[in-house]
Motif scaffolding. Structure first.
Motif, PDB file in Angstrom:
ATOM      1  N   SER A 290       3.285  12.216  10.304  1.00 40.66           N
ATOM      2  CA  SER A 290       3.148  12.893   9.018  1.00 40.66           C
ATOM      3  C   SER A 290       4.217  13.969   8.918  1.00 40.66           C
ATOM      4  N   THR A 291       4.896  14.017   7.773  1.00 36.14           N
ATOM      5  CA  THR A 291       5.941  15.013   7.580  1.00 36.14           C
ATOM      6  C   THR A 291       5.951  15.485   6.138  1.00 36.14           C
ATOM      7  N   ALA A 292       6.298  16.736   5.953  1.00 38.71           N
ATOM      8  CA  ALA A 292       6.412  17.299   4.611  1.00 38.71           C
ATOM      9  C   ALA A 292       7.742  16.928   3.971  1.00 38.71           C
ATOM     10  N   THR A 293       8.611  16.221   4.709  1.00 40.84           N
ATOM     11  CA  THR A 293       9.884  15.773   4.155  1.00 40.84           C
ATOM     12  C   THR A 293       9.904  14.239   4.119  1.00 40.84           C
ATOM     13  N   SER A 294      10.775  13.598   4.887  1.00 39.74           N
ATOM     14  CA  SER A 294      10.921  12.138   4.864  1.00 39.74           C
ATOM     15  C   SER A 294      10.891  11.576   6.279  1.00 39.74           C
ATOM     16  N   GLY A 295      10.471  10.303   6.376  1.00 37.41           N
ATOM     17  CA  GLY A 295      10.453   9.633   7.671  1.00 37.41           C
ATOM     18  C   GLY A 295       9.262   9.987   8.517  1.00 37.41           C
TER      19      GLY A 295
ATOM     20  N   GLY B 277       7.105   0.038  -2.846  1.00 37.49           N
ATOM     21  CA  GLY B 277       6.000   0.092  -1.895  1.00 37.49           C
ATOM     22  C   GLY B 277       6.389  -0.425  -0.524  1.00 37.49           C
ATOM     23  N   GLY B 278       7.051  -1.591  -0.495  1.00 38.40           N
ATOM     24  CA  GLY B 278       7.500  -2.144   0.778  1.00 38.40           C
ATOM     25  C   GLY B 278       8.820  -1.552   1.225  1.00 38.40           C
ATOM     26  N   ILE B 279       9.849  -1.669   0.355  1.00 42.07           N
ATOM     27  CA  ILE B 279      11.209  -1.225   0.690  1.00 42.07           C
ATOM     28  C   ILE B 279      11.842  -0.572  -0.529  1.00 42.07           C
ATOM     29  N   TYR B 280      12.553   0.524  -0.305  1.00 43.00           N
ATOM     30  CA  TYR B 280      13.387   1.130  -1.342  1.00 43.00           C
ATOM     31  C   TYR B 280      14.804   1.223  -0.802  1.00 43.00           C
ATOM     32  N   CYS B 281      15.754   0.654  -1.555  1.00 40.35           N
ATOM     33  CA  CYS B 281      17.138   0.565  -1.101  1.00 40.35           C
ATOM     34  C   CYS B 281      18.041   1.188  -2.159  1.00 40.35           C
TER      35      CYS B 281
ATOM     36  N   TYR C 137       5.948  12.923   2.755  1.00 37.81           N
ATOM     37  CA  TYR C 137       5.732  13.534   1.453  1.00 37.81           C
ATOM     38  C   TYR C 137       6.766  13.052   0.443  1.00 37.81           C
ATOM     39  N   PHE C 138       7.997  12.797   0.914  1.00 41.29           N
ATOM     40  CA  PHE C 138       9.039  12.300   0.020  1.00 41.29           C
ATOM     41  C   PHE C 138       9.275  10.799   0.247  1.00 41.29           C
ATOM     42  N   ASP C 139      10.238  10.441   1.112  1.00 40.43           N
ATOM     43  CA  ASP C 139      10.687   9.055   1.238  1.00 40.43           C
ATOM     44  C   ASP C 139      10.452   8.503   2.647  1.00 40.43           C
ATOM     45  N   GLY C 140      10.255   7.171   2.709  1.00 42.64           N
ATOM     46  CA  GLY C 140      10.193   6.505   4.001  1.00 42.64           C
ATOM     47  C   GLY C 140       8.972   6.828   4.820  1.00 42.64           C
ATOM     48  N   GLY C 141       7.816   6.344   4.373  1.00 38.24           N
ATOM     49  CA  GLY C 141       6.605   6.578   5.149  1.00 38.24           C
ATOM     50  C   GLY C 141       6.693   5.979   6.541  1.00 38.24           C
ATOM     51  N   GLY C 142       7.148   4.716   6.619  1.00 43.20           N
ATOM     52  CA  GLY C 142       7.291   4.058   7.913  1.00 43.20           C
ATOM     53  C   GLY C 142       8.606   4.378   8.585  1.00 43.20           C
ATOM     54  N   ILE C 143       9.725   4.016   7.909  1.00 44.74           N
ATOM     55  CA  ILE C 143      11.066   4.225   8.457  1.00 44.74           C
ATOM     56  C   ILE C 143      11.965   4.788   7.359  1.00 44.74           C
ATOM     57  N   TYR C 144      12.724   5.827   7.705  1.00 44.52           N
ATOM     58  CA  TYR C 144      13.681   6.443   6.789  1.00 44.52           C
ATOM     59  C   TYR C 144      15.073   6.312   7.388  1.00 44.52           C
ATOM     60  N   CYS C 145      16.027   5.789   6.595  1.00 49.29           N
ATOM     61  CA  CYS C 145      17.401   5.618   7.058  1.00 49.29           C
ATOM     62  C   CYS C 145      18.355   6.222   6.035  1.00 49.29           C
ATOM     63  N   SER C 146      19.285   7.074   6.490  1.00 46.77           N
ATOM     64  CA  SER C 146      20.226   7.706   5.573  1.00 46.77           C
ATOM     65  C   SER C 146      21.521   8.038   6.286  1.00 46.77           C
ATOM     66  N   SER C 147      22.505   8.504   5.487  1.00 47.25           N
ATOM     67  CA  SER C 147      23.757   9.057   6.028  1.00 47.25           C
ATOM     68  C   SER C 147      24.526   8.038   6.868  1.00 47.25           C
TER      69      SER C 147
ATOM     70  N   GLY D 216       9.811   4.198  -1.016  1.00 51.14           N
ATOM     71  CA  GLY D 216       9.881   3.472   0.245  1.00 51.14           C
ATOM     72  C   GLY D 216       8.706   3.700   1.156  1.00 51.14           C
ATOM     73  N   GLY D 217       7.566   3.117   0.813  1.00 59.25           N
ATOM     74  CA  GLY D 217       6.397   3.274   1.678  1.00 59.25           C
ATOM     75  C   GLY D 217       6.624   2.712   3.062  1.00 59.25           C
ATOM     76  N   GLY D 218       7.197   1.494   3.134  1.00 59.52           N
ATOM     77  CA  GLY D 218       7.494   0.889   4.427  1.00 59.52           C
ATOM     78  C   GLY D 218       8.831   1.332   4.985  1.00 59.52           C
ATOM     79  N   ILE D 219       9.912   1.059   4.212  1.00 61.35           N
ATOM     80  CA  ILE D 219      11.272   1.389   4.633  1.00 61.35           C
ATOM     81  C   ILE D 219      12.010   2.021   3.466  1.00 61.35           C
ATOM     82  N   PHE D 220      12.737   3.099   3.735  1.00 58.94           N
ATOM     83  CA  PHE D 220      13.642   3.697   2.758  1.00 58.94           C
ATOM     84  C   PHE D 220      15.032   3.708   3.360  1.00 58.94           C
ATOM     85  N   CYS D 221      16.026   3.207   2.601  1.00 56.27           N
ATOM     86  CA  CYS D 221      17.408   3.274   3.084  1.00 56.27           C
ATOM     87  C   CYS D 221      18.314   3.795   1.981  1.00 56.27           C
TER      88      CYS D 221
END
Length: 266
Positions: A110-115, A194-198, A138-148, A168-173
């Motif tokens: 659990s995070t107040a930001t992402s990932g 819900g599953g993936i946000y790209c 709280y923001f993006d990538g509940g399961g996995i967050y990928c950036s930069s 990106g509930g599952g994956i955010f990239c």
């Protein structure tokens, strides 16, 4: 004389070589993070079955090290848990494919930001045979967050029942090249994707199942913004969005979709 010189050279070479070590948890270190802190590039950390927690903002931070973090039991037996109070795993130190995370259940993040489950920033770890479930951001990538400009390889994983308040509930990239192979992405929830946000990314999906995800707005299965995803031999089914794109929603994107089944989405 030749044999003597050869022996001296061999000794000097060996003296300058650091052999990879095997570190056992909990036998050598009681926590995974303590083992990571003690490890050097090339080392393997073997984690016995059990539930492992941590303190601070993250349970395990690989800290840019090229190490293998491997469970000796099944994912059901070997759990890294965030206690619903912190992110579970973080790779944000320039890790490459030689940073390997294998065989765990990653949950309770659990995070107040992402990932909530796994945060990947500017890194390209290998994540295989893991279950990433019941994490929240709280923001993006509940399961996995990928950036930069991250390029993780995610293989043979189950990414389920994660929640992101935004995307990106599952994956955010975002601005990344993510490869997802033979994974199940199901039961995740977000406002969009819900599953993936790209977003502005090159996402490759091969042999995956994206099912029973929910979006409060667009793209319950998957959302693509300004992206060029490649989707091969996937099943996208049973996803529900309240607005656009029950299965897939694409905006200013150029997807390539081959040999897929897209059915029963709402």
């Amino acid at each position: 004389m030749r044999h003597i010189c050869t022996s001296i050279v061999a000794t000097l070479v060996l003296a300058g070589t650091t052999l990879a070590a095997t570190i056992n948890v909990p036998a050598d270190y009681t926590t995974i993070q303590a083992a990571v802190d003690a490890a050097s590039n090339g080392d393997e950390i073997l984690v016995a079955p059990g539930t492992y927690t941590g303190t601070g903002n993250v349970v395990v931070n690989t800290d840019g090290k090229a190490i293998t973090l491997r469970a000796t039991g099944t994912p059901e037996e070997t759990i890294i848990h965030g206690d619903y109070a912190r992110r579970v795993v973080q790779c944000a130190g320039g890790e490459g494919p030689d940073t390997i995370i294998e065989g765990f259940t990653i949950t309770g993040g659990s995070t107040a930001t992402s990932g909530g489950g796994i945060y990947v920033g500017g890194s390209s770890p290998t994540i295989t045979d893991c279950t990433i479930s019941d994490n929240t951001a709280y923001f993006d990538g509940g399961g996995i967050y990928c950036s930069s400009s991250s390029s993780p390889a995610i293989t043979d994983c189950t990414i389920s029942n994660n929640t992101a308040t935004d995307r990106g509930g599952g994956i955010f990239c975002d601005i990344s090249s993510v490869t997802v192979t033979v994974c199940t992405i199901s039961g995740n929830t977000a406002w969009d994707g819900g599953g993936i946000y790209c977003n502005d990314s090159n996402l490759t999906l091969v042999g995956c199942t994206i099912s029973d995800n929910t979006a409060n707005d667009d793209g319950s299965g998957m959302v693509c913004y300004y992206s060029s995803p490649t989707i091969i031999d996937c099943t996208i089914s049973g996803n529900t969005a309240n607005d656009k794109g029950g299965g897939i929603f694409c905006h200013n994107s150029s997807p390539t979709i081959t040999d897929c089944t897209i059915s029963g989405n709402t």
